[in-house]
Design an enzyme around this catalytic site. Structure first.
Site, PDB file in Angstrom:
ATOM      1  N   ASP A 196      90.456   6.374  85.845  1.00 33.79           N
ATOM      2  CA  ASP A 196      89.319   6.658  84.963  1.00 33.79           C
ATOM      3  C   ASP A 196      88.169   5.731  85.344  1.00 33.79           C
ATOM      4  OD1 ASP A 196      89.243   8.140  81.935  1.00 33.79           O
ATOM      5  OD2 ASP A 196      87.636   6.727  82.391  1.00 33.79           O
ATOM      6  N   LYS A 221      88.593   0.947  79.272  1.00 33.55           N
ATOM      7  CA  LYS A 221      89.743   1.782  78.894  1.00 33.55           C
ATOM      8  C   LYS A 221      90.928   1.480  79.802  1.00 33.55           C
ATOM      9  CE  LYS A 221      88.030   6.048  76.901  1.00 33.55           C
ATOM     10  NZ  LYS A 221      87.615   7.409  77.226  1.00 33.55           N
ATOM     11  N   GLU A 236      94.727  18.443  69.467  1.00 33.24           N
ATOM     12  CA  GLU A 236      94.867  17.040  69.075  1.00 33.24           C
ATOM     13  C   GLU A 236      95.846  16.940  67.905  1.00 33.24           C
ATOM     14  OE1 GLU A 236      91.355  14.679  68.677  1.00 33.24           O
ATOM     15  OE2 GLU A 236      90.374  15.759  70.308  1.00 33.24           O
ATOM     16  N   LEU A 261      93.918  30.779  59.610  1.00 34.75           N
ATOM     17  CA  LEU A 261      93.338  31.582  58.532  1.00 34.75           C
ATOM     18  C   LEU A 261      93.112  30.718  57.302  1.00 34.75           C
ATOM     19  CD1 LEU A 261      95.241  35.004  58.791  1.00 34.75           C
ATOM     20  CD2 LEU A 261      92.872  34.506  59.422  1.00 34.75           C
ATOM     21  N   CYS A 299      86.151  20.534  70.829  1.00 38.21           N
ATOM     22  CA  CYS A 299      86.434  21.670  71.723  1.00 38.21           C
ATOM     23  C   CYS A 299      85.925  23.024  71.235  1.00 38.21           C
ATOM     24  CB  CYS A 299      87.935  21.758  71.977  1.00 38.21           C
ATOM     25  SG  CYS A 299      88.535  20.360  72.900  1.00 38.21           S
ATOM     26  N   LYS A 301      82.062  23.579  71.167  1.00 38.83           N
ATOM     27  CA  LYS A 301      81.468  23.412  72.504  1.00 38.83           C
ATOM     28  C   LYS A 301      81.869  24.592  73.416  1.00 38.83           C
ATOM     29  CE  LYS A 301      83.665  20.731  75.522  1.00 38.83           C
ATOM     30  NZ  LYS A 301      83.968  21.339  76.807  1.00 38.83           N
ATOM     31  N   LYS A 341      89.831  16.830  61.956  1.00 39.20           N
ATOM     32  CA  LYS A 341      90.993  17.535  61.396  1.00 39.20           C
ATOM     33  C   LYS A 341      92.059  16.494  61.069  1.00 39.20           C
ATOM     34  CE  LYS A 341      93.731  18.708  65.450  1.00 39.20           C
ATOM     35  NZ  LYS A 341      94.348  19.776  66.211  1.00 39.20           N
TER      36      LYS A 341
END
Ligand code: UDX
Length: 436
Positions: free
Chosen positions: A34, A39, A157, A252, A262, A265, A322
């Site tokens: 990376d 990180k 996720e 639903l 995600c 986008k 979420k």
């Protein structure tokens, strides 16, 4: 193939790190590269930069058993036979995807590879990208060194490790059957269905999957509006719809709509791809606008109900996009809180995971006047209203009597429909959900 060495580009991100840790757990030697040095240094000490259930344990195990290595030096991937490209494709201002990171990763890999290498493109890219990448390598005279295979990921996720180890399907696209087979073989611990197809079909499968998930959510949110008008309950309507096996119960749940890094986008990128070939994305445009409308109508309803926001003391439960994650990227909670603060409300927020993660500092810098509550009860204390923005399971278990007694005004605006409105009224709350 377990003796083979695998590489990851973008190994510090959500997708890259889950791939690196899971592949190491399957017995492969994995080098995860990376660009972000901080990180990498943290990951070398098994410090995972975000919350994902089970990931830290897998990273620790991979490091201890010396199967997993984190590096800031791309040359350490030069002897890998297969490299997963897991870099970001952020949205440009017009909604289309910025492909520079993918292009750079593929070219760099081709230049430094010692022998022939397969690049499995995990990043979500517009239709036609994998073919263009391959053609570009041809122009640079590097085709013999690198084979491009489209290999979209379907990790959500919060369940990323399970989604990797027990995939619903493995999709590979390309023009080299042997390379496609190798990409499948490395990541199919279970008997998952496999689709081997063209680059374009693989890219379309990814976009259409996410677009359909978003469509289901906007569909149920549209039905929620008419449900409200007739004093129905969208949760029961949703249950009744989802029991039809042709429809299924997933995605639903009515509420504030989809957010996160995600779905939104990718939807915008897909819509812009329709435009680029002169096609209309009528349904998907509507999906996008319904999602925006959810947010505006929630805030408008709150503002009308309170007779303005200035000086109102508000509690917020949930900052992540979420439950089960500390990810606040593109979370609905941010624009809502920013709006409340800009209108003069005083806001205290709680989130079970964000409150304990480095995301807290990131958010504090962006929303300096936001107050932090150590518990949901503290967020509700002496407040004029409590807003539920993320469906964290612990909020369903709250002691509602205690909550009510601590509030200045027992008003709950629930953007995730966690409670039964009749029971809440019986308990003495004024309870306003979405479609209930
Ligand atoms: C999504 C896709 O599910 C995954 O396959 C893809 O690889 C990446 O994007 P993720 O971003 O982790 O995964 O989130 P997801 O679980 O799809 O939820 C997205 C948003 O939709 C969240 O804000 C969630 O709260 C919301 N949602 C989900 C609803 O509003 N209602 C639902 O019924 C389901």
């Amino acid at each position: 193939m377990s003796a083979k060495k695998l590489g990851i580009i973008g190994g510090g991100g959500h997708i890259g790190l889950i791939h690196a840790a899971c592949l190491a757990s399957l017995g492969y030697k994995v080098a995860a590269y990376d660009l972000d040095d901080r990180k990498i240094k943290n990951l070398q000490k098994a410090l995972v930069p975000f919350y994902e259930p089970g990931l830290e344990e897998l990273v620790k195990k991979g490091l201890e058993e010396e199967r997993l290595r984190f590096t800031g030096n791309p040359e350490e991937l030069s002897d890998a036979e297969l490299v997963f490209i897991c870099v970001g494709t952020p949205a440009l201002p017009d909604g289309s995807a910025d492909l520079r990171q993918v292009e750079r990763a593929v070219e760099e890999l081709a230049r430094l590879a010692q022998g022939p290498v397969i690049a499995a493109i995990k990043s979500t890219v517009p239709v036609g990208t994998n073919r263009k990448l391959s053609q570009q390598l041809g122009k640079l005279g590097l085709s013999h060194k690198l084979t491009v295979i489209a290999n979209p990921e379907f990790l959500a996720e919060g369940s990323g490790i399970d989604d990797f180890l027990k995939p619903s399907r493995i999709v590979v696209g390309g023009e080299d059957p042997q390379a496609m087979e190798k990409v499948v073989a490395v990541q199919s611990p279970s008997a998952a269905p496999v689709i081997k197809t063209s680059w374009e079909n693989a890219e379309l499968i990814k976009h259409a999957s996410n677009a359909l998930l978003a469509t289901k959510i906007s569909f149920i949110n549209e039905v929620a509006a008419i449900c409200e008008a007739f004093k129905g309950d969208i949760r029961i309507v949703s249950q009744g719809i989802g029991l039809d096996p042709r429809i299924g119960p997933h995605f639903l749940e009515a509420g504030l709509g989809f957010s996160g890094p995600c779905l939104g986008k990718d939807l915008r990128s897909f819509i812009s791809q329709f435009g680029a070939v002169g096609e209309d994305a009528l349904l998907l445009e509507a999906v996008f606008y319904i999602n925006l409308k959810q947010l505006y109508s929630f805030v408008q309803k709150l503002e009308e109900h309170l007779g303005g926001l200035r000086g109102q003391k508000l509690g917020v439960l949930g900052l992540a996009f979420k439950p089960g994650t500390d990810d606040v990227r593109d979370s609905h909670s941010l624009p809502i809180i920013r709006h409340l603060l800009s209108r003069g409300a005083v806001v205290a927020a709680h989130d079970p995971l964000v409150g304990k993660s480095p995301q807290k500092d990131w958010l504090s810098r962006r929303l300096p006047s936001l107050q932090w509550a150590a518990s949901p009860y503290e967020a509700a204390e002496r407040k004029d209203a409590l807003l539920i923005l993320t469906a964290c399971p612990e909020y369903r278990e709250l002691d509602l009597e205690r909550l009510k007694n601590s509030m200045a005004n027992p008003l709950i605006f629930d953007g995730r429909n966690l409670f039964d409105s009749r029971e809440m009224k019986e308990l003495g709350f004024e309870y306003i959900g979405i479609g209930i």
